[in-house]
Motif scaffolding. Structure first.
Motif, PDB file in Angstrom:
ATOM      1  N   PHE A  60      -6.412   9.083  -8.233  1.00 23.97           N
ATOM      2  CA  PHE A  60      -5.781   8.457  -7.179  1.00 23.97           C
ATOM      3  C   PHE A  60      -5.215   8.643  -5.742  1.00 23.97           C
ATOM      4  CE2 PHE A  60      -5.056   6.574 -11.579  1.00 23.97           C
ATOM      5  CZ  PHE A  60      -5.869   5.170 -11.478  1.00 23.97           C
ATOM      6  N   HIS A  61      -5.328  10.165  -5.792  1.00 22.50           N
ATOM      7  CA  HIS A  61      -4.635  10.728  -4.455  1.00 22.50           C
ATOM      8  C   HIS A  61      -3.437  10.130  -3.799  1.00 22.50           C
ATOM      9  CE1 HIS A  61      -8.591  12.886  -4.549  1.00 22.50           C
ATOM     10  NE2 HIS A  61      -9.167  11.821  -4.720  1.00 22.50           N
ATOM     11  N   PRO A  62      -2.165  10.041  -4.767  1.00 25.34           N
ATOM     12  CA  PRO A  62      -1.135   9.606  -4.127  1.00 25.34           C
ATOM     13  C   PRO A  62      -0.648  10.509  -2.913  1.00 25.34           C
ATOM     14  CG  PRO A  62      -0.788  10.792  -6.115  1.00 25.34           C
ATOM     15  CD  PRO A  62      -2.111  10.685  -5.928  1.00 25.34           C
ATOM     16  N   ASN A  63       0.133   9.860  -2.204  1.00 21.49           N
ATOM     17  CA  ASN A  63       1.016  10.608  -1.070  1.00 21.49           C
ATOM     18  C   ASN A  63       1.963  11.600  -1.697  1.00 21.49           C
ATOM     19  OD1 ASN A  63      -0.588   9.268   0.813  1.00 21.49           O
ATOM     20  ND2 ASN A  63       0.926   7.652   1.028  1.00 21.49           N
ATOM     21  N   ALA A  64       2.594  11.144  -2.814  1.00 17.92           N
ATOM     22  CA  ALA A  64       3.701  11.824  -3.485  1.00 17.92           C
ATOM     23  C   ALA A  64       3.960  11.587  -4.936  1.00 17.92           C
ATOM     24  CB  ALA A  64       4.963  11.832  -2.630  1.00 17.92           C
ATOM     25  N   ILE A  65       4.325  12.451  -5.470  1.00 19.32           N
ATOM     26  CA  ILE A  65       4.612  12.058  -7.005  1.00 19.32           C
ATOM     27  C   ILE A  65       6.158  12.584  -7.162  1.00 19.32           C
ATOM     28  CG2 ILE A  65       2.402  12.231  -8.043  1.00 19.32           C
ATOM     29  CD1 ILE A  65       3.453  15.102  -9.185  1.00 19.32           C
ATOM     30  N   ILE A  66       7.056  11.746  -7.962  1.00 18.74           N
ATOM     31  CA  ILE A  66       8.557  12.019  -8.238  1.00 18.74           C
ATOM     32  C   ILE A  66       8.632  12.284  -9.789  1.00 18.74           C
ATOM     33  CG2 ILE A  66      10.695  11.687  -7.774  1.00 18.74           C
ATOM     34  CD1 ILE A  66       9.888   9.627  -5.703  1.00 18.74           C
ATOM     35  N   ILE A  67       8.842  13.557 -10.257  1.00 20.89           N
ATOM     36  CA  ILE A  67       9.135  13.905 -11.749  1.00 20.89           C
ATOM     37  C   ILE A  67      10.406  13.721 -12.081  1.00 20.89           C
ATOM     38  CG2 ILE A  67       8.560  15.298 -13.327  1.00 20.89           C
ATOM     39  CD1 ILE A  67       6.382  16.765 -11.653  1.00 20.89           C
ATOM     40  N   LEU A  68      10.763  12.686 -12.961  1.00 25.71           N
ATOM     41  CA  LEU A  68      12.051  12.413 -13.122  1.00 25.71           C
ATOM     42  C   LEU A  68      12.733  13.243 -14.386  1.00 25.71           C
ATOM     43  CD1 LEU A  68      11.243   9.903 -11.535  1.00 25.71           C
ATOM     44  CD2 LEU A  68      12.398   8.630 -13.121  1.00 25.71           C
ATOM     45  N   GLY A  69      12.614  14.484 -14.079  1.00 28.12           N
ATOM     46  CA  GLY A  69      13.323  15.550 -14.927  1.00 28.12           C
ATOM     47  C   GLY A  69      12.418  15.961 -16.369  1.00 28.12           C
ATOM     48  N   LYS A  97       0.753  -1.323   0.169  1.00 26.67           N
ATOM     49  CA  LYS A  97      -0.161  -0.020  -0.050  1.00 26.67           C
ATOM     50  C   LYS A  97       0.907   1.229   0.128  1.00 26.67           C
ATOM     51  CE  LYS A  97      -4.018   2.169   2.365  1.00 26.67           C
ATOM     52  NZ  LYS A  97      -5.040   1.961   3.609  1.00 26.67           N
ATOM     53  N   LYS A  98       2.166   1.224   0.720  1.00 28.82           N
ATOM     54  CA  LYS A  98       2.763   2.390   0.894  1.00 28.82           C
ATOM     55  C   LYS A  98       3.488   2.663  -0.565  1.00 28.82           C
ATOM     56  CE  LYS A  98       6.692   1.953   3.062  1.00 28.82           C
ATOM     57  NZ  LYS A  98       7.755   1.728   4.181  1.00 28.82           N
ATOM     58  N   LEU A  99       3.968   1.734  -1.313  1.00 29.13           N
ATOM     59  CA  LEU A  99       4.659   1.614  -2.488  1.00 29.13           C
ATOM     60  C   LEU A  99       3.689   2.042  -3.543  1.00 29.13           C
ATOM     61  CD1 LEU A  99       6.785  -1.741  -2.751  1.00 29.13           C
ATOM     62  CD2 LEU A  99       7.524   0.722  -1.831  1.00 29.13           C
ATOM     63  N   GLU A 100       2.284   1.561  -3.645  1.00 23.04           N
ATOM     64  CA  GLU A 100       1.383   2.006  -4.752  1.00 23.04           C
ATOM     65  C   GLU A 100       0.940   3.583  -4.570  1.00 23.04           C
ATOM     66  OE1 GLU A 100      -1.651  -0.673  -3.690  1.00 23.04           O
ATOM     67  OE2 GLU A 100      -1.081  -2.064  -5.255  1.00 23.04           O
ATOM     68  N   LYS A 101       1.301   4.323  -3.200  1.00 22.37           N
ATOM     69  CA  LYS A 101       0.964   5.614  -2.982  1.00 22.37           C
ATOM     70  C   LYS A 101       2.031   6.612  -3.446  1.00 22.37           C
ATOM     71  CE  LYS A 101      -3.366   5.686  -1.670  1.00 22.37           C
ATOM     72  NZ  LYS A 101      -4.198   6.411  -2.095  1.00 22.37           N
ATOM     73  N   ILE A 102       3.200   6.110  -3.928  1.00 22.27           N
ATOM     74  CA  ILE A 102       4.145   7.099  -4.606  1.00 22.27           C
ATOM     75  C   ILE A 102       4.274   6.813  -6.145  1.00 22.27           C
ATOM     76  CG2 ILE A 102       6.609   7.428  -4.572  1.00 22.27           C
ATOM     77  CD1 ILE A 102       6.740   6.427  -1.624  1.00 22.27           C
ATOM     78  N   PHE A 103       4.044   7.725  -6.924  1.00 25.10           N
ATOM     79  CA  PHE A 103       3.914   7.732  -8.486  1.00 25.10           C
ATOM     80  C   PHE A 103       5.505   8.323  -8.973  1.00 25.10           C
ATOM     81  CE2 PHE A 103      -1.016   8.294  -8.976  1.00 25.10           C
ATOM     82  CZ  PHE A 103      -1.025   6.891  -8.242  1.00 25.10           C
ATOM     83  N   LEU A 104       5.644   7.960 -10.186  1.00 19.26           N
ATOM     84  CA  LEU A 104       6.940   8.320 -10.658  1.00 19.26           C
ATOM     85  C   LEU A 104       6.539   8.579 -11.867  1.00 19.26           C
ATOM     86  CD1 LEU A 104       8.033   5.454  -8.992  1.00 19.26           C
ATOM     87  CD2 LEU A 104      10.118   6.942  -9.127  1.00 19.26           C
ATOM     88  N   CYS A 105       6.874  10.128 -12.292  1.00 16.97           N
ATOM     89  CA  CYS A 105       6.361  10.457 -13.824  1.00 16.97           C
ATOM     90  C   CYS A 105       7.733  10.564 -14.818  1.00 16.97           C
ATOM     91  CB  CYS A 105       5.611  11.871 -13.453  1.00 16.97           C
ATOM     92  SG  CYS A 105       4.479  11.778 -12.236  1.00 16.97           S
ATOM     93  N   GLY A 106       7.487  10.164 -15.993  1.00 12.89           N
ATOM     94  CA  GLY A 106       8.498  10.425 -17.087  1.00 12.89           C
ATOM     95  C   GLY A 106       8.587  11.810 -17.386  1.00 12.89           C
TER      96      GLY A 106
END
Length: 332
Positions: free
Chosen positions: A57-66, A32-41
């Motif tokens: 989806f209301h993720p806890n966090a998103i990380i944009i990879l540049g 559940k913790k892993l599914e709540k962190i999104f990574l964006c190309g």
């Protein structure tokens, strides 16, 4: 749909050597913790798909990879995202202009830049290495030309500085000093803009970095390709395509887009069969040999001229003579 093979390969790994996909299942709490962190190309200026994913989806966090290259300030883009946290690393195009730079680094999200750091992202330690390798600074596996921004500025002088520091373009360049400092840390996840060595355009030094950090995941962008490399060197490696979004559990949230420009370039520069051109001297020799074969044994124009009624005297046609079909054709 959940990519079970991808999840099993991660949770079935044993550190220090590559493993095939295992069969053990992750704990529900961990998943559940892993599914709540999104990574964006690479968004490349398009954020609607990210905002829709956050809203749905209301993720806890998103990380944009540049390669964010926003068309307005990040403050304005992410003003209505609720409790979702936004983290990012720079890409090579994020320093293309002063305007793009200011829309990112002068926003309130500037403090969430993961480049050269390890930060706690909703209970997961994430290390980031943004930017790209550039030959003027460092192009692995070669030794660095300049180990740090300070050395670079000192060598080239203050005339090359931008806003009193490193030239803008090289603020998205990887320096070995940042790389070496990051290797001393520990993390669960490594996100980079450049690709690891398993990619045709990747770098082995990033494999070494991931191993030193002891990460379980390695995600990269930049190449605009969605690739699941599986488990390599004890960690899961995955590429995120253009404007694609996945979560840490391996679920595809938004499929990546096809990069039409890359496809066009690939087609344009596709290898085509080469037509061998003969040198002029060789062409003349071949032409002469062909002519000699055609008129073998014929030594004068008189013997060549076969049209009825045509006679040659001294190498010239005699005036008033019938010149055969050619003469008739001209008269018509």
């Amino acid at each position: 749909m959940l990519d079970m093979r991808y999840r099993r390969s991660y949770f079935g790994r044993k550190k220090g050597r590559a493993q095939v996909c295992g069969s053990s299942q992750p704990e529900a709490k961990e998943l559940k913790k892993l599914e709540k962190i999104f990574l964006c190309g690479d968004p490349h200026g398009e954020f609607d798909h990210i905002l829709k994913a956050i809203d749905e989806f209301h993720p806890n966090a998103i990380i944009i990879l540049g390669d964010l290259t926003p068309d307005r300030s990040l403050d304005e883009i992410f003003k209505d995202i609720g409790e979702t946290k936004v983290f990012w690393i720079p890409g090579n195009h994020d320093t293309d202009s002063d305007l793009i730079y200011d829309r990112i680094w002068r926003s309130k999200f500037a403090t969430n830049n993961l480049h050269g750091k390890v930060l706690d992202v909703c209970g997961v330690k994430v290390a980031g290495l943004g930017g790209v390798f550039r030959g003027q600074i460092w192009m692995p596996p070669a030794s660095p030309c300049y180990s740090s921004p300070g050395v670079f500025i000192k060598k080239l002088g203050k005339a090359t500085t931008w806003r009193g520091g490193l030239p803008r373009r090289h603020r998205s360049t990887i320096f070995s000093s940042v790389y070496d400092k990051l290797k001393e840390c520990k993390a669960d996840v490594l996100v980079t803009h450049e690709a690891p060595s398993i990619h045709a355009k990747g770098f082995e030094c990033l494999d070494i970095l991931a191993d030193q950090l002891g990460v379980k995941y390695f995600f990269h962008a930049h190449q605009h390709e969605s690739k699941n490399y599986g488990v390599i060197n004890g960690f899961v490696a995955r590429g995120i395509g253009l404007r694609g979004i996945i979560d840490l559990a391996g679920n595809v949230i938004v499929p990546a887009e096809a990069d039409l420009r890359e496809t066009a370039n690939k087609f344009q520069y596709e290898k085509k069969p080469k037509v061998k051109k003969l040198p002029a001297s060789k062409f003349r020799r071949l032409y002469k040999a062909r002519r000699d074969r055609q008129f073998k044994g014929q030594s004068s124009w008189k013997s060549i001229d076969k049209h009825p009624g045509m006679e040659l005297r001294g190498g010239f046609r005699q005036a008033g003579q019938d010149h055969g079909p050619r003469e008739d054709k001209l008269s018509n």
